[in-house]
Design an enzyme around this catalytic site. Structure first.
Site, PDB file in Angstrom:
ATOM      1  N   ARG A 192       1.005  -1.202  -0.053  1.00  0.00           N
ATOM      2  CA  ARG A 192       0.107  -0.091   0.046  1.00  0.00           C
ATOM      3  C   ARG A 192       0.876   1.243  -0.021  1.00  0.00           C
ATOM      4  O   ARG A 192       1.807   1.319   0.716  1.00  0.00           O
ATOM      5  CB  ARG A 192      -1.072  -0.061   1.132  1.00  0.00           C
ATOM      6  N   TYR A 237      -1.129  -3.538  -7.049  1.00  0.00           N
ATOM      7  CA  TYR A 237      -1.159  -4.163  -5.975  1.00  0.00           C
ATOM      8  C   TYR A 237      -2.585  -4.053  -4.904  1.00  0.00           C
ATOM      9  O   TYR A 237      -3.070  -3.496  -4.900  1.00  0.00           O
ATOM     10  CB  TYR A 237       0.032  -3.616  -4.767  1.00  0.00           C
ATOM     11  N   LYS A 250      -9.640  -2.279   1.528  1.00  0.00           N
ATOM     12  CA  LYS A 250      -9.309  -1.024   2.518  1.00  0.00           C
ATOM     13  C   LYS A 250     -10.031   0.281   2.189  1.00  0.00           C
ATOM     14  O   LYS A 250     -10.270   1.107   2.861  1.00  0.00           O
ATOM     15  CB  LYS A 250      -7.862  -0.677   2.157  1.00  0.00           C
ATOM     16  N   HIS A 262     -10.873  -2.258  11.756  1.00  0.00           N
ATOM     17  CA  HIS A 262      -9.733  -2.641  11.106  1.00  0.00           C
ATOM     18  C   HIS A 262      -9.516  -4.053  11.929  1.00  0.00           C
ATOM     19  O   HIS A 262      -8.515  -4.071  12.826  1.00  0.00           O
ATOM     20  CB  HIS A 262      -8.419  -2.138  10.710  1.00  0.00           C
ATOM     21  N   SER A 308      -1.628  -3.706  10.335  1.00  0.00           N
ATOM     22  CA  SER A 308      -1.185  -4.752   9.138  1.00  0.00           C
ATOM     23  C   SER A 308       0.129  -5.549   9.516  1.00  0.00           C
ATOM     24  O   SER A 308       1.020  -4.840   9.957  1.00  0.00           O
ATOM     25  CB  SER A 308      -1.038  -3.747   8.180  1.00  0.00           C
ATOM     26  N   CYS A 312       0.491  -7.738  11.618  1.00  0.00           N
ATOM     27  CA  CYS A 312       0.698  -7.997  12.879  1.00  0.00           C
ATOM     28  C   CYS A 312       0.218  -9.243  13.529  1.00  0.00           C
ATOM     29  O   CYS A 312      -0.066  -9.195  14.812  1.00  0.00           O
ATOM     30  CB  CYS A 312       0.558  -6.940  13.975  1.00  0.00           C
ATOM     31  N   ASP A 335      -9.670  -9.591   9.035  1.00  0.00           N
ATOM     32  CA  ASP A 335      -8.891  -8.197   8.357  1.00  0.00           C
ATOM     33  C   ASP A 335      -9.997  -7.157   8.971  1.00  0.00           C
ATOM     34  O   ASP A 335      -9.851  -6.022   9.561  1.00  0.00           O
ATOM     35  CB  ASP A 335      -8.563  -8.165   7.276  1.00  0.00           C
ATOM     36  N   ARG A 343       1.770 -11.975  -0.742  1.00  0.00           N
ATOM     37  CA  ARG A 343       0.187 -12.239  -0.148  1.00  0.00           C
ATOM     38  C   ARG A 343      -0.191 -13.523  -0.865  1.00  0.00           C
ATOM     39  O   ARG A 343      -0.177 -13.955  -2.177  1.00  0.00           O
ATOM     40  CB  ARG A 343      -0.642 -11.249  -0.883  1.00  0.00           C
TER      41      ARG A 343
HETATM   42  C1  OXD Z   1      -3.171  -4.390   5.284  1.00  0.00           C
HETATM   43  C2  OXD Z   1      -3.849  -5.604   4.704  1.00  0.00           C
HETATM   44  O1  OXD Z   1      -2.244  -3.969   4.733  1.00  0.00           O
HETATM   45  O2  OXD Z   1      -4.811  -6.174   5.335  1.00  0.00           O
HETATM   46  O3  OXD Z   1      -3.681  -4.120   6.168  1.00  0.00           O
HETATM   47  O4  OXD Z   1      -3.976  -6.021   3.551  1.00  0.00           O
HETATM   48 MN    MN Z   2      -5.331  -5.149   7.167  1.00  0.00          MN
END
Ligand code: OXD
Ligand code: MN
Length: 601
Positions: A86, A216, A225, A245, A267, A269, A294, A385
């Site tokens: 991102r 991406y 998002k 989130h 993100s 984590c 998420d 990913r």
């Molecule tokens: C983020 C995702 O970047 O969930 O938070 O992809």
């Molecule tokens: Mn996320």
């Protein structure tokens, strides 16, 4: 210049699912006149359509088919090396005034921004196919569910949206024919993947997103998002619900009692790992199930918060995922998955750092170059990913599709902190809990471009995702609390505290069940907790550590509140609030002062 997304010519009966809603037709026509595509492909979400698009994607080298025996019906995509995460610096909230976007967002004036984007989109789809992707976010029968239409010139986006959302006819039906119905307009064009022409723009007041110059996922799967969080949070405040989130998980005790918790971690984590946790042997008769990994959309019902996961797939970080760290994620990506920016082994299997077993002797790395275990470069990008359907997850919660959502007993905040933050603590009440969320911080990860490992304040893990003024967002949290007669308890966790030599003190992963158990006990009314200046902490014997090889000294360190570290932490809370330029509600400023007083007592 080579066209990176050449037009396709579908056979008859494919790509012509034109909706009847005039507002959608008018908007698509407008974009068509501007972007000048070769043709328009109206998606219906069918298997036949998917098979056709997969063939086309392979023909164009957008996707590489993986070994059918090793990873059935799965594909690899390589994004441009300049486009792997991102881009927060190029993400804009285009509200009418800068104040509405607030101090944490990049703001850009809507009129000027539309003009700039129209300039970039002019003729941008020449020689390309314009795909129209109808989708819904949320279970088909939920009052929270939203309709979106994404226009894109990327076949990878279409195939990813098919996994990540409920896509196709279901959305066309849900929208119906009313031209005044609420729906989100999303326009995406790859342009030429030039970082200088990469902008992710949100117009919350118009329920519109325009994203250009990237391929991406986080920038271009506009459902995620962009709609579910940035536009979603704006709509949620206006309409009296919450877009967060957060993962959502269910936890069932041996006697059949079930709780749901939602957890906001930044993100990369470990939200996916926590949401799919397998309890250690000692907790074998406990069950953890996943509602979402998420995003949580939450509404108030009967004085409680109820949550749905608006998504239909997982877009998770691959490196480090293995049968030890997250067996359920591994099972979820064993088939019917798209991989982005992992390495390709010579036998057509995928490889990444941290995968089980020995690395392949030779592979093609995420950039498309030869790779061997001796190479200096990583085989997979740190933010590579997987995109996998939720139904692949063996522990998908049975209430995943429930329209009213699941009742939330606890909200957990957390981040990556090498120091200061204990393993777990509980807020004194909702207002104090909002303060914990508002002052949350984490060390940055590869999920966004920029430096990795720097502590930054990330309120409720929403810093990059709150679509309006963060001060009003805090006010919205406080207002929701006032409407709840049975609010979730609020906790803070930190799996990442380090001891001497920089080693993690806590094993994490499945053993996080031990912390979850204490949280559930507290929800059940247990008084096994000690009062501290920062909130309620478990005492040494309140955590069930049976069959865990951990030193008492480590547990002490994990639960320690170091007054020196907290002095710095408190100053940082204050600096952060001050940096927001006076938007923080008075009650939260007061919470900070009360925290300081408790330390002084
Ligand atoms: C983020 C995702 O970047 O969930 O938070 O992809
Ligand atoms: Mn996320």
């Amino acid at each position: 210049m080579k066209n990176i997304a050449p037009a396709i010519s579908p056979p008859s009966g494919i790509g012509n699912n034109k909706p009847a809603n005039q507002a959608v037709l008018d908007w698509v026509h407008e974009v068509e006149l501007l972007a000048k595509p070769e043709n328009i492909f109206w998606c219906d979400g069918s298997e036949r359509e998917c098979d056709y698009l997969l063939q086309e994607a392979m023909r164009q080298n957008v996707l590489i088919k993986l070994n059918e025996k090793k990873v059935p019906r799965s594909y690899l995509h390589r994004s441009n090396p300049n486009d792997v995460a991102r881009v927060e610096q190029f993400t804009f909230i285009c509200a009418p005034t800068k104040e509405e976007a607030g101090p944490t967002n990049n703001w850009s004036e809507p009129g000027d921004t539309y003009a700039k984007l129209q300039g970039l989109l002019k003729g941008a789809m020449r020689g390309r196919t314009l795909f129209v992707v109808p989708y819904i976010m949320g279970p088909p029968d939920s009052p929270l569910t939203k309709v979106g239409f994404e226009i894109t010139d990327s076949i990878y986006v279409v195939l990813s949206m098919r996994i990540m959302t409920r896509m196709g006819e279901v959305a066309v039906k849900r929208l119906g024919n009313d031209p005044a119905a609420e729906w989100n307009r999303g326009v995406h064009s790859l342009l030429d993947i030039d970082p200088a022409r990469r902008f992710i723009c949100h117009f919350p007041q118009d329920n519109t997103i325009i994203s250009v110059g990237s391929g991406y996922g986080g920038n271009v799967l506009l459902s995620k998002k962009c709609l579910a969080l940035r536009i979603g949070s704006y709509l949620a405040r206006k309409q009296g619900w919450m877009a967060e989130h957060m993962l959502i998980l269910g936890v069932e005790s041996p006697d059949g009692k079930k709780h749901y918790v939602a957890a906001a971690f930044p993100s990369a984590c470990g939200k996916t790992n926590f949401a799919m946790l397998i309890p250690p042997k000692h907790f074998a008769s406990w069950k953890v199930t996943t509602v979402g990994d998420d995003i949580a959309w939450m509404q108030i019902r009967d004085g409680r918060l109820f949550a749905v996961n608006p998504e239909n797939g997982y877009f998770g970080v691959v490196p480090g995922t293995n049968y030890k760290s997250n067996p359920n994620a591994m099972k979820s990506i064993e088939h019917d998955s798209l991989y982005t920016n992992v390495a390709l082994a010579d036998d057509g299997d995928v490889w990444w750092e941290g995968k089980d077993g020995a690395p392949p002797k030779h592979a093609i790395d995420w950039r498309g170059n030869d790779w061997t275990p001796g190479s200096k470069e990583k085989a997979a990008h740190p933010n590579s990913r997987f995109t996998a359907p939720v139904r692949n997850n063996p522990v998908l919660d049975s209430n995943f599709e429930k329209g009213e959502g699941v009742p939330i007993s606890a909200i957990i905040f957390g981040g990556r902190r090498s120091n200061t933050m204990p393993l777990v603590f509980q807020s004194f009440d909702w207002e104090h809990g909002v303060y914990l969320g508002a002052t949350m911080a984490s060390e940055t990860t590869a999920a966004a471009t920029g430096a990795v490992g720097q502590v930054r304040r990330d309120p409720m893990a929403m810093l990059p995702f709150c679509g309006y003024n963060i001060g009003d967002y805090f006010r919205h949290w406080l207002a929701i609390g006032k409407r709840l007669t049975n609010p979730p308890l609020i906790f803070n966790v930190n799996w990442f505290r380090k001891g001497e030599g920089g080693k993690f003190l806590w094993p994490g992963f499945g053993d996080n069940m031990r912390v979850l158990k204490w949280i559930i006990d507290r929800c059940e009314g247990s008084d096994a907790a000690l009062k501290s200046p920062i909130g309620w902490l478990p005492g040494l014997h309140d955590l069930d550590l049976a069959e865990l090889e951990i030193d008492h000294k480590c547990v002490d360190e994990l639960l320690e509140i170091d007054h020196e570290e907290w002095k710095t932490e408190l100053a940082e809370h204050k600096n952060f609030f001050d940096s927001l330029g006076g938007v923080v509600p008075e009650v939260l400023m007061k919470q900070g002062k009360q925290l300081a007083v408790r330390f002084a007592e």
